[in-house]
Enzyme design. Structure first.
Site, short mmCIF file in Angstrom:
data_model
loop_
_atom_site.label_atom_id
_atom_site.label_comp_id
_atom_site.label_asym_id
_atom_site.label_seq_id
_atom_site.Cartn_x
_atom_site.Cartn_y
_atom_site.Cartn_z
N LYS A 1 0.75 -1.15 -0.20
CA LYS A 1 0.12 -0.03 0.11
C LYS A 1 0.78 1.22 -0.09
CE LYS A 1 -4.46 0.72 0.32
NZ LYS A 1 -5.40 -0.24 -0.07
N1 GLU Z 1 -7.20 -0.03 -3.39
C1 GLU Z 1 -8.03 -1.16 -3.63
C2 GLU Z 1 -8.06 -2.05 -2.34
O1 GLU Z 1 -7.87 -1.36 -1.32
C3 GLU Z 1 -7.57 -1.82 -4.86
C4 GLU Z 1 -6.11 -2.32 -4.75
C5 GLU Z 1 -5.75 -2.89 -6.12
O2 GLU Z 1 -6.49 -3.11 -6.98
O3 GLU Z 1 -4.53 -3.19 -6.25
O4 GLU Z 1 -8.35 -3.22 -2.15
#
Ligand code: GLU
Length: 444
Positions: free
Chosen positions: A106
């Site tokens: 993240k």
């Molecule tokens: N931000 C989204 C999540 O928390 C998508 C993450 C992604 O597609 O890599 O799942």
């Protein structure tokens, strides 16, 4: 930040609990309880007025035992390293529970995107990408949108990364615009996944769910989504009531799709305030109102309520789709919904989890409920690598199959162990990651 609301303490606590249930060695916790790599950068951005501002950004690569690191980047004034760590851990469990060949990561930049111009956001994004370029890549770490980032942000990341490489690298991010190798169905995927989980939960609780052959035969003229009919997603849930906290990409789309399936959306809120209507809101009109005014507030014919009050609303399904730590020990007792579908990451604290379990509220955990986004991110990555693109119908069918089979596995595991669905999901995910580590062995 108190112990109870520090997201990373919560993430570590959830892991510890499952390691104990599974009787795994302490070394497994040592291995899985902390991120592999953490990057903090303070970087300059030229503002429109000629001044230079320093922004702080983070990227946490949590675990890549099952494949490249995967996870979004958020822009928010309250982003902290501990929050990013927790979100990276949750991505690791999320990709594992739905069986994607990814790990978890993240990122975040501490900023208020609402106060930045488009040009400033572009310069911020490009500079942050340059700072990240040593660790991201289509086989290494693949960012995606998260809070207050969107397909345009992904286009800037993809372009900046590609400029440095000297050729276009479509697979370096997902959630891209369609024109740049994005996937059909990606924009709606998280909301669609929430809708599918909500409907499956209703089925499990023996709520009246009408199969397509019945409502089609009776010539039902509801607000059905035509494109879904032949995708086996045609089950209707007429009359189920829904309250939603958060009216962004996840909440608004989940509301729209649930309404199309026959549900009655009786309350929604955004970051400022909420609106309620007992007979049901017309979500298409609410979306139009929000696009025009920026908020759901003052939508005609509704009562105003606070975003906090939404959580305690009398409804069948509650969808917290805003921030972390919304359902806590202070309000869990007051929850009236029978089903909670966690559109946001980390909206429920562990104390609230145990209160809800005792009250027999079915909580579909974030790592399953909002996994639609990363599932279709995976499809987008595969399409980008192959330069071969699928129809929306294909994407939606594959999303439905994958999220529903994970739903049933999680549900069954929770029954087998006599635990809530979050713990069931963790049991599955931790087992998968632990197995991968075991089979790979420790280098050197
Ligand atoms: N931000 C989204 C999540 O928390 C998508 C993450 C992604 O597609 O890599 O799942």
């Amino acid at each position: 930040m108190s112990e109870e609301s520090n997201p990373f303490d919560i993430a570590q606590g959830q892991l510890k609990k499952v390691i104990k249930i599974l009787n795994l060695d302490k070394s497994v916790y040592d291995c899985l309880g902390n991120p592999h790599l953490e990057l903090t950068v303070n970087f300059p951005v030229k503002m429109d007025d000629g001044t230079v501002r320093i922004f702080r950004g983070y990227r946490v690569e949590y675990n890549n035992s099952r494949g490249p690191y995967k996870g979004g980047i958020r822009y928010h004034p309250d982003v902290t390293m501990d929050e990013v760590r927790a979100l990276a851990a949750w991505m690791t469990w999320k990709t594992a529970v739905v069986g994607l060949p990814f790990g978890g990561a993240k990122g975040g930049v501490v900023c208020n995107p609402k106060e930045l111009s488009k040009n400033e956001l572009e310069r911020l994004t490009r500079r942050f990408t340059a700072e990240l370029s040593i660790i991201i890549g289509p086989e290494k770490d693949i960012p995606a949108p998260d809070m207050y980032t969107n397909p345009q942000t992904m286009a800037w990341i993809m372009d900046t990364y590609s400029m440095n490489k000297g050729y276009s690298v479509l697979g370096v991010v997902t959630g891209k615009p369609l024109e740049l190798g994005g996937s059909l169905g990606r924009f709606e995927a998280t909301g669609r996944g929430c809708m599918l989980c909500a409907r499956e939960a209703l089925k499990k609780l023996n709520y009246k769910v009408i199969p397509p052959e019945i409502w089609q035969k009776n010539g039902y003229k509801g607000m059905e989504d035509e494109s879904c009919k032949d995708q086996g997603t045609g089950f209707r849930i007429d009359g189920a009531t829904v309250a939603l906290q958060g009216f962004g990409n996840v909440g608004a789309i989940a509301a729209k799709l649930l309404q199309q399936k026959g549900a009655k959306i009786i309350a929604v809120s955004d970051s400022r305030s909420g609106i309620a209507k007992k007979d049901g809101l017309n979500i298409f009109e609410v979306i139009e109102h929000k696009t025009k005014t920026g908020y759901v507030k003052d939508f005609e014919g509704t009562d105003e309520i606070t975003p906090e009050a939404i959580l305690e609303f009398d409804c069948d399904i509650l969808i917290p789709a805003a921030l972390e730590n919304q359902i806590t020990k202070n309000n869990a007792e007051e929850i009236k919904a029978r089903i909670i579908v966690e559109g946001a990451n980390g909206p429920t604290t562990p104390e609230a989890d145990s209160i809800l379990f005792d009250k027999e509220v079915m909580v579909i955990p974030d790592i399953l409920a909002n996994s639609g986004g990363v599932i279709v991110s995976y499809f987008e990555w595969v399409q980008s690598l192959q330069s071969f693109f699928w129809s929306e119908r294909d994407v939606n069918c594959k999303l439905r199959d994958r999220i529903l089979s994970a739903f049933h596995e999680v549900y069954q595991t929770s029954k087998d162990y006599g635990v809530d669905m979050r713990t069931g999901a963790y049991i599955l995910a931790v087992n998968k990651v632990t197995e991968a580590i075991k089979i790979r062995g420790i280098f050197p």
